[in-house]
Design a protein around this motif. Structure first.
Motif, mmCIF file in Angstrom:
data_model
loop_
_atom_site.group_PDB
_atom_site.id
_atom_site.type_symbol
_atom_site.label_atom_id
_atom_site.label_comp_id
_atom_site.label_asym_id
_atom_site.label_seq_id
_atom_site.Cartn_x
_atom_site.Cartn_y
_atom_site.Cartn_z
ATOM 1 N N ASP A 83 0.980 -1.531 -0.093
ATOM 2 C CA ASP A 83 -0.152 0.189 -0.065
ATOM 3 C C ASP A 83 0.810 0.854 -0.018
ATOM 4 O OD1 ASP A 83 -1.875 1.936 0.423
ATOM 5 O OD2 ASP A 83 -2.867 1.251 2.148
ATOM 6 N N GLN A 84 1.260 0.873 -0.872
ATOM 7 C CA GLN A 84 2.299 2.238 -1.035
ATOM 8 C C GLN A 84 2.622 3.007 -2.730
ATOM 9 O OE1 GLN A 84 6.251 0.996 0.572
ATOM 10 N NE2 GLN A 84 6.856 0.310 -0.894
ATOM 11 N N PRO A 85 2.527 3.779 -3.116
ATOM 12 C CA PRO A 85 3.348 4.505 -4.398
ATOM 13 C C PRO A 85 4.661 3.366 -4.909
ATOM 14 C CG PRO A 85 2.983 6.438 -3.291
ATOM 15 C CD PRO A 85 3.010 5.711 -2.160
ATOM 16 N N THR A 86 4.493 3.751 -6.482
ATOM 17 C CA THR A 86 5.204 3.054 -6.693
ATOM 18 C C THR A 86 5.971 3.509 -8.607
ATOM 19 O OG1 THR A 86 7.097 1.372 -7.531
ATOM 20 C CG2 THR A 86 4.775 0.810 -7.658
ATOM 21 N N ASP A 87 7.095 3.451 -8.623
ATOM 22 C CA ASP A 87 7.521 4.238 -10.172
ATOM 23 C C ASP A 87 7.025 3.253 -11.313
ATOM 24 O OD1 ASP A 87 8.822 2.417 -9.532
ATOM 25 O OD2 ASP A 87 10.806 3.335 -10.023
ATOM 26 N N VAL A 88 7.006 2.369 -11.464
ATOM 27 C CA VAL A 88 6.360 1.777 -12.469
ATOM 28 C C VAL A 88 5.770 0.258 -12.266
ATOM 29 C CG1 VAL A 88 8.653 0.353 -12.801
ATOM 30 C CG2 VAL A 88 6.866 0.446 -15.438
ATOM 31 N N LEU A 89 4.509 -0.067 -12.753
ATOM 32 C CA LEU A 89 4.737 -1.693 -12.636
ATOM 33 C C LEU A 89 4.109 -2.794 -13.694
ATOM 34 C CD1 LEU A 89 1.567 -1.180 -9.957
ATOM 35 C CD2 LEU A 89 3.426 -2.009 -9.159
#
Length: 180
Positions: A83-89
């Motif tokens: 439950d956190q932002p990330t740069d790329v999925l």
């Protein structure tokens, strides 16, 4: 090599933006960077360099979505339990156990999957690393593409190999980013 790219730029948000810039100015900056990128050319060049043999007709399709931290955080929480932002999925279609009939593979591009990039995180990372947003977006898109093709980085040697491959891919399209 034919590549069909669907780029969805979804940076409209009602939430406060984490990246410096006031609302619509930040969104306009992001949209300009995203629209300036020759996405289809880059992915075609990268696929040509990687020489995948997944499609019998040498044609591929993928989706690229540029979004906000809030939206990528929701996806990260839903699909990776983080439950956190990330740069790329990257959501690889090839990881599913739904084989396509040979007749279809001989007629249509092979769908590789979806790449989702947070433009807010990309902007922060670009500033931290002293390069343009467009370069960071390309870096993240190449990372996502490698994941769609089955690359992973569960340990340090595989991460270094993947980062080296990303550098080579970016050089191929006239960009130069080195990460340590």
């Amino acid at each position: 090599m034919a590549v069909l790219i669907q780029v969805d730029v979804d940076v409209q948000t009602s939430e406060p933006l984490a990246t410096p810039g006031e609302g619509s100015l930040a969104i306009a900056h992001w949209q300009n960077a995203v629209q300036a990128a020759p996405w289809e050319t880059w992915f075609a060049e990268w696929l040509q360099a990687l020489e995948p043999t997944l499609s019998p007709i040498g044609q591929y399709e993928l989706s690229l979505q540029i979004t906000t931290d809030a939206e990528i955080q929701a996806l990260n929480a839903q699909y990776r339990a983080k439950d956190q932002p990330t740069d790329v999925l990257a959501f690889a279609a090839l990881e599913t156990n739904t084989p396509l009939p040979e007749e279809m593979l001989a007629e249509i591009p092979l769908y590789l999957g979806d790449i989702v990039i947070s433009v807010e995180t990309a902007e922060r990372q670009a500033q931290e690393r002293s390069h343009r947003l467009l370069e960071e977006l390309a870096w993240l898109a190449s990372h996502g593409l490698l994941h769609l093709l089955g690359w992973d980085h569960p340990d340090e040697p595989s991460l270094l190999s993947m980062l080296q491959q990303q550098s080579l891919l970016l050089q191929r399209v006239g960009l130069s980013i080195q990460y340590d």
